[in-house]
Scaffold this active site. Sequence first.
Site, PDB file in Angstrom:
ATOM      1  N   CYS A  12       0.860  -1.180   0.000  1.00 13.57           N
ATOM      2  CA  CYS A  12       0.000   0.000   0.000  1.00 13.57           C
ATOM      3  C   CYS A  12       0.902   1.236   0.000  1.00 13.57           C
ATOM      4  O   CYS A  12       2.120   1.130   0.170  1.00 13.57           O
ATOM      5  CB  CYS A  12      -0.879   0.007   1.240  1.00 13.57           C
ATOM      6  SG  CYS A  12       0.092   0.115   2.745  1.00 13.57           S
ATOM      7  N   GLU A 126       0.161  -0.624  15.599  1.00 11.92           N
ATOM      8  CA  GLU A 126      -0.565   0.600  15.217  1.00 11.92           C
ATOM      9  C   GLU A 126      -1.517   1.030  16.332  1.00 11.92           C
ATOM     10  O   GLU A 126      -1.608   2.211  16.688  1.00 11.92           O
ATOM     11  CB  GLU A 126      -1.359   0.359  13.926  1.00 11.92           C
ATOM     12  CG  GLU A 126      -2.124   1.599  13.473  1.00 11.92           C
ATOM     13  CD  GLU A 126      -3.117   1.298  12.367  1.00 11.92           C
ATOM     14  OE1 GLU A 126      -2.750   0.622  11.382  1.00 11.92           O
ATOM     15  OE2 GLU A 126      -4.278   1.733  12.495  1.00 11.92           O
ATOM     16  N   THR A 162      -6.623   1.073  11.125  1.00 15.13           N
ATOM     17  CA  THR A 162      -6.828   1.339   9.692  1.00 15.13           C
ATOM     18  C   THR A 162      -7.115   0.092   8.847  1.00 15.13           C
ATOM     19  O   THR A 162      -7.589   0.223   7.729  1.00 15.13           O
ATOM     20  CB  THR A 162      -5.595   2.046   9.102  1.00 15.13           C
ATOM     21  OG1 THR A 162      -4.450   1.232   9.384  1.00 15.13           O
ATOM     22  CG2 THR A 162      -5.400   3.423   9.684  1.00 15.13           C
ATOM     23  N   SER A 262       1.897  -5.581   3.026  1.00 17.16           N
ATOM     24  CA  SER A 262       3.351  -5.603   3.198  1.00 17.16           C
ATOM     25  C   SER A 262       4.001  -6.714   2.374  1.00 17.16           C
ATOM     26  O   SER A 262       5.078  -7.191   2.705  1.00 17.16           O
ATOM     27  CB  SER A 262       3.691  -5.729   4.685  1.00 17.16           C
ATOM     28  OG  SER A 262       2.867  -6.690   5.299  1.00 17.16           O
TER      29      SER A 262
HETATM   30  S1  SF4 Z   1      -3.000   3.093   6.856  1.00 15.38           S
HETATM   31 FE1  SF4 Z   1      -1.808   1.237   6.884  1.00 15.38          FE
HETATM   32  S2  SF4 Z   1      -2.753  -0.036   5.255  1.00 15.38           S
HETATM   33 FE2  SF4 Z   1      -3.473   2.076   4.953  1.00 15.38          FE
HETATM   34  S3  SF4 Z   1      -2.046   2.985   3.469  1.00 15.38           S
HETATM   35 FE3  SF4 Z   1      -1.291   3.470   5.528  1.00 15.38          FE
HETATM   36  S4  SF4 Z   1       0.146   1.845   6.023  1.00 15.38           S
HETATM   37 FE4  SF4 Z   1      -1.078   1.137   4.322  1.00 15.38          FE
END
Ligand code: SF4
Length: 286
Positions: A12, A126, A162, A262
């Site tokens: 991502c 996170e 997220t 990832s």
């Molecule tokens: S929030 Fe997490 S999954 Fe979404 S773009 Fe950012 S790193 Fe990637």
Amino acid sequence: MEIIIAKNAGYCFGVKEAIQRTFHAVDLHRDKRIHTYGPLIHNPQVVQKLESMGVQSIDDIQDGKDSIVIIRSHGVPLEVYEKAKENNVEIIDATCPFVRKVQKIVYEYHQKGYSIVIIGDPTHPEVIGINGWCDNKAYILNHVFQVDSLPNFDKLCIVAQTTITSELWNAILKELNHKAKVVEPFNTICVATRERQSSCANVAQQVDAMIVIGGYHSSNTQKLLQISKKYCKYTYHVETAEDLPMDIIEKMNKIGVTAGASTPDWIIKEVIEKMSSMDQNNNERN
Ligand code: SF4
């Protein structure tokens, strides 16, 4: 055999950015020690590659004293920045902007006197990071039944890890609405996650078997697995091409492929190539 690759499979935006910044830092600061705060991404192959370049992962910012430390896309609790200053750590901050947004919401609403709920996995970096922006006072929920054990609130601010599914968000939010006089929900599931999950569901409905590529400890890969299993009984989680269940794949006509946020492109390519060349060999034999 037909292979359908889901749209938005693999890296991502936030992960791509963190990796680019890390490689750039290695190039630029050859004379300095570089660390990542926790493994840069949930992919053992990429972590091994970084280690071979001298980039080690640390779990305590104090272990990075007098060095450069890269904050990964998951972000970190607020206090990590303060400790970094005290220990002469130079920070390269690759916190994903979508995660930063959640940290800011939580910080702001905690200051305003709201209680905070984070819907997500309490052990995920996170979520631990986000909680660190409201003095670690958040209630963290991963299942609908946990709502029952919460007290009643005056004012409640609700955010999401997220990478959770919209299904989980909607189910818990519905119950939380009865728990406070004022409810401020922020659906912070990131766009990249939503798109990846919906294209996974889409492909899983069309195929005989589904291959989900990603680290065995990657939370967003686990979510893809759950979604895929809903629509496709023959769903398999692989980390690399070596894990492919070739005896099963051989019998299938249509295979779907998706990959967690990832998962590097080269691993996706290897998985597809292994299945395609098996198919080609079988066709030549018949
Ligand atoms: S929030 Fe997490 S999954 Fe979404 S773009 Fe950012 S790193 Fe990637």
